[in-house]
Write a protein that holds these residues in place. Sequence first.
Motif, short mmCIF file in Angstrom:
data_model
loop_
_atom_site.label_atom_id
_atom_site.label_comp_id
_atom_site.label_asym_id
_atom_site.label_seq_id
_atom_site.Cartn_x
_atom_site.Cartn_y
_atom_site.Cartn_z
N TYR A 1 35.73 21.30 -4.62
CA TYR A 1 34.69 21.80 -5.51
C TYR A 1 34.68 21.11 -6.86
O TYR A 1 35.72 20.66 -7.36
CB TYR A 1 34.87 23.30 -5.76
N GLU B 1 28.40 18.00 -1.68
CA GLU B 1 27.04 18.52 -1.79
C GLU B 1 26.36 17.94 -3.04
O GLU B 1 25.20 17.54 -3.01
CB GLU B 1 27.12 20.04 -1.92
N VAL B 2 27.10 17.92 -4.14
CA VAL B 2 26.57 17.40 -5.40
C VAL B 2 26.34 15.90 -5.30
O VAL B 2 25.31 15.38 -5.73
CB VAL B 2 27.53 17.72 -6.57
N SER C 1 19.01 16.25 -6.27
CA SER C 1 18.52 15.13 -5.48
C SER C 1 18.94 13.79 -6.06
O SER C 1 18.86 13.58 -7.26
CB SER C 1 16.98 15.18 -5.43
N GLN D 1 30.05 23.91 -7.11
CA GLN D 1 29.56 23.51 -5.80
C GLN D 1 30.53 22.54 -5.15
O GLN D 1 31.36 21.94 -5.81
CB GLN D 1 28.19 22.83 -5.93
N LYS D 2 30.35 22.39 -3.84
CA LYS D 2 31.14 21.39 -3.11
C LYS D 2 30.82 20.01 -3.67
O LYS D 2 29.65 19.68 -3.88
CB LYS D 2 30.80 21.41 -1.62
N SER E 1 25.83 14.11 -2.57
CA SER E 1 24.82 13.81 -1.56
C SER E 1 25.11 12.43 -0.99
O SER E 1 26.23 12.16 -0.57
CB SER E 1 23.42 13.93 -2.17
#
Length: 173
Positions: free
Chosen positions: A46, A79-80, A58, A75-76, A82
């Motif tokens: 995280y 994920e951040v 995005s 957040q993971k 991407s």
Amino acid sequence: MDSTEPGASGKEPITDMNGDEPKPGDLIEVFRNVYEHWAVYVGDGYVVHLLGPDGSLSSSSTINLPIGKNNVLKQKLLEVVSSDEWVINNLHDEEMQPRPAEVIVREADKLVGSSRSYNVVEYNCEHFATELRYGNAESQQVEDALKIGLGVTGASLALGVVILALIVWKTRE
């Protein structure tokens, strides 16, 4: 490998584009299209970060809301990030003493869910991350942009002075 080490549970370790695995308190630099996004790694995959300037994660986002209130999120990391490239970048460690990792993580966790003023020049995601790590909010992106801007302005001014000097010299002939 002991069971508390990353990767001990059979999961692949998270590594940056240099193959380095982040440790709690590390600064994470994510390379977006037109800017870098910054976060603080808090462990277990995280990060805590000040949401990007346009309110999205995005990788195709651009800076279109330079001033306002944005949320602090946990957040993971993946994920951040991407599909963007990222590195561990503790950029001021040579000139500043980082705060202890447990202090960085505790302070970051306290801020999750809060709203912070966001200004692309005065307080952005990099300021947020460096303030957590070093206790001092700084943004190398802003400093570099200002240097470039001042350099361009200085060069334009110098060119103007030269042109003016040539005009004055020509009119005296």
